[in-house]
Design a protein around this motif. Sequence first.
Motif, short mmCIF file in Angstrom:
data_model
loop_
_atom_site.label_atom_id
_atom_site.label_comp_id
_atom_site.label_asym_id
_atom_site.label_seq_id
_atom_site.Cartn_x
_atom_site.Cartn_y
_atom_site.Cartn_z
N ARG A 58 14.04 1.90 -6.13
CA ARG A 58 14.53 1.95 -4.74
C ARG A 58 16.00 2.38 -4.72
NH1 ARG A 58 11.88 -3.25 -1.50
NH2 ARG A 58 9.90 -3.28 -2.61
N GLU B 93 16.18 4.46 -1.29
CA GLU B 93 15.06 3.92 -0.54
C GLU B 93 15.28 3.98 0.97
OE1 GLU B 93 11.13 2.59 -0.35
OE2 GLU B 93 12.34 3.55 -1.90
N ASP C 49 16.25 -1.57 4.30
CA ASP C 49 16.20 -1.50 2.84
C ASP C 49 16.92 -2.69 2.21
OD1 ASP C 49 16.10 -0.53 0.14
OD2 ASP C 49 18.08 0.37 0.44
N ILE D 210 4.71 2.44 2.71
CA ILE D 210 4.72 1.18 1.98
C ILE D 210 3.32 0.84 1.46
CG2 ILE D 210 5.05 -1.32 2.18
CD1 ILE D 210 7.38 -0.74 4.09
N LYS E 106 1.96 2.14 -1.79
CA LYS E 106 2.49 1.48 -3.00
C LYS E 106 3.02 2.48 -4.02
CE LYS E 106 -0.46 -2.58 -2.43
NZ LYS E 106 -1.48 -3.47 -3.04
N CYS F 263 7.97 4.07 -7.08
CA CYS F 263 9.42 3.96 -6.89
C CYS F 263 9.83 2.73 -6.11
CB CYS F 263 9.97 5.22 -6.21
SG CYS F 263 9.33 5.50 -4.54
N ARG F 264 8.88 2.05 -5.46
CA ARG F 264 9.21 0.82 -4.75
C ARG F 264 9.03 -0.42 -5.61
NH1 ARG F 264 10.17 0.00 0.45
NH2 ARG F 264 9.02 -1.98 0.49
N VAL G 116 13.58 -2.33 -7.90
CA VAL G 116 14.63 -2.18 -6.90
C VAL G 116 15.89 -1.58 -7.50
CG1 VAL G 116 16.05 -3.35 -5.17
CG2 VAL G 116 13.69 -4.10 -5.56
#
Length: 245
Positions: free
Chosen positions: A29, A33, A193, A229, A232, A235-236, A239
């Motif tokens: 993120r 992000e 974020d 989101i 999934k 990159c998420r 963090v």
Amino acid sequence: PIQDYIPENIMAGTSEGVQLPKITYFGIRGRAESVRLALSDLAGDGKWENDVVAFEDWPKLKTEGIKAGRFPFGQIPGYEDDEVSGLVQMNAILRHIGRKFGATGEGAAEQARVDMVMEAVEDARRTYLKLIYTEKLEADKLEEYAKMLSDTTVRGGGFLAQLERVLVEQSGSEGKFLATKKGPSVADYTAMDLVQAIVRIVPEALKPHEALANWLSGMEAREGIKKYIDSKPACREVVNGNRLG
């Protein structure tokens, strides 16, 4: 570079010959992000590109990018679209996207409010990053951080309480947007974020802040953001670069 989250119908980074908005960053993120959230909501599915750089590839890409003008300050995130290239610095990218898609506020007063919230979030982000990178999320430091999130009497504290007050002043107890009336601004994406990152390490952080919790739920429910989101993307999952948080 590899592609992580790729919205539907993306073909070679173009749409009918037009360069799609493209954000280049590591597979975390981090500092990108908020830009991904903004593009998910404003550009929409299939209208932007997430260019993920492996950490081991960065030194070579950095050298090449500096020479080519793609990364003028030798850092990422980097951004390009049909209007700009070689754009770095998260908030500069966000403001460009905001101007491009009409998410910087209407009129001087709203625009100033958007800038104010963005700068307040950046101050709070520095405190969060100190906890992550300098204090290594040590238990006593985390406990101290959790307490200061709602305590406005502590120097540098009270971020969530202050953010909620700004939200309620702007849009009432229903808490729709932080700085604008008719739709989210880039201030909402960068705040979203950071608040999501805070809740990961302090799960009860929003318990005293019902309006702020409602705002976050509303942002997460927006069609483009929800689809991003729910997909999934890898990159998420992480963090921060040190994998804490």
